[in-house]
Design a protein around this motif. Structure first.
Motif: not given
Length: 416
Positions: A132-136, A299-305
């Protein structure tokens, strides 16, 4: 043959999935805040004004003597060709950092494959790319986004040095450690660890350590030159900041992002655990990997919207619309402000107004002299009782609505 086809399919699925996870709704999800704006302004100044030996000024890090901390120049220099190539547009520059993260995952795959085999390599890339941190961190421009790549190169060159002992790898490890230090000063402790490992592994210890130290200087050459010309400003400032931190520990809080160089190593270690489990129970291991991916994607640090880290509902497109609205006024002797977070001096507006639309606001201390102040804020802000100096310095003033960006945000014009 079936085993090879299966794992090749998994490898392709990992990288296609990593790409989709990052670039789905990308324009709505990128985070454009003061850190990003200041980074781009610093790089833009190198193009339009003058060459500098220092990187980005840290607006929140000052010593008790009033001296400001600057980053190393590598990150700022790396933004210059991107600004020129993409004509100062933040969206494709952010996409570069998303691709950088995917390429880092690919490099990790090749290194892990060389060290431990294909299956462990696929596990390591999946764990790294779906973290999730890498995506963020793929959603914004930031100096520390280079640290995972620094960590991967460090792992590889340590491996090469351990196997071949060639002096060139001692030099390369010094250079990459110096670059890491310029990106994040706490990297110094990682650099010391790398230096110790180098000494342990080396036969000719002093020669290799000298090359490592020389490479470290090369990795920070612009800062070293600046210090030699300016009475060791950075050395003195960092030392004073360290002393101040011991006196006031709260100002030196350590967070996860100070150690992003270890993310590839952690992914590799977890991959080895998955490899061990896979030999015991294939189905359970793949199920655990699926659960890992699901937990990270939700995760709360990943959003698709929307953009994680920005005010609710705010996007870069709306910031750009606000800047364009201000530029259409053809302003003169004007200031900008943003009443969304700590960025009250409106760096998120300063960058697009100057570098995309050609109108330069006055200096950040010139608010009382401005003929007009343009403000991006929520549309329920109480302008009659401003709580920030940028607005209060112009009281009493007249205020008019320039444009509603949506139901929550608007651009206002303030005049004396």
């Amino acid at each position: 043959m079936k085993r090879i086809n299966f794992w090749f399919f998994i490898l392709i699925a990992v990288f296609i999935g990593a790409f989709v996870v990052r670039f789905y709704n990308f324009s709505l999800r990128i985070n454009f805040g003061p850190e990003q704006a200041i980074s781009l302004i610093s790089a833009g100044d190198l193009i339009t004004k003058k060459f500098l030996l220092l990187g980005i000024p840290n607006l929140q890090r000052f010593t008790s003597a009033g001296h400001q901390i600057f980053s190393g120049a590598f990150f700022t220099y790396s933004l210059v060709p991107l600004l020129i190539l993409f004509r100062y547009q933040p969206l494709p520059i952010t996409a570069y950092f998303a691709l950088l993260n995917i390429i880092s995952g690919l490099l990790l795959f090749f290194i892990a494959k060389k060290l431990f085999g294909e299956r462990t390599a696929i596990f390591s890339s999946a764990i790294f790319l779906f973290n999730n941190y890498m995506i963020y961190h793929s959603m914004f421009i930031w100096i520390l986004n280079y640290l995972p790549l620094v960590g991967i190169l460090t792992i590889y060159w340590l491996y090469k040095f351990a196997n071949r002992g060639k002096l060139i790898f001692a030099l390369l490890l010094g250079v990459i450690s110096g670059v890491g230090f310029g990106l994040e000063y706490l990297y110094l402790f990682t650099a010391i660890l790398v230096g110790i490992l180098l000494v342990v592994l080396a036969k000719e210890k002093w020669r290799n350590l000298s090359l490592f130290a020389g490479g470290f200087v090369l990795g920070n050459l612009p800062m070293v030159i600046f210090d030699l010309k300016h009475n060791f400003y950075n050395v003195g400032t960092l030392w004073q900041y360290l002393v101040d931190t011991f006196s006031h520990p709260s100002q030196g809080a350590v967070s996860y992002y100070h150690f992003l160089q270890f993310w590839p190593l952690l992914a590799l270690i977890v991959a080895l655990v998955f490899e061990y489990l896979y030999k015991k129970n294939k189905v359970l291991t793949l199920l655990l990997l699926g659960i890992y991916v699901y937990i990270n994607l939700t995760s709360n640090i990943v959003s698709f919207t929307g953009a994680v880290g920005m005010s609710q509902g705010l996007t870069y497109a709306k910031i750009d619309q606000a800047a364009k609205t201000i530029a259409q006024e053809k302003p003169n002797k004007f200031e900008v402000a943003a009443l969304l977070d700590f960025d009250t001096r409106g760096y998120i507006l300063r960058y697009p107004i100057e570098y995309l639309y050609g109108f330069k606001p006055m200096g950040v201390e010139d608010y009382p002299k401005a003929e007009a102040l343009y403000v991006l804020s929520r549309n329920d802000y109480d302008f009659q009782n401003p709580k920030v100096w940028e607005l209060g310095s112009l009281l009493p003033y007249k205020i008019s609505l320039l444009k509603n960006l949506d139901n929550s945000y608007a651009v206002y014009k303030i005049t004396k």
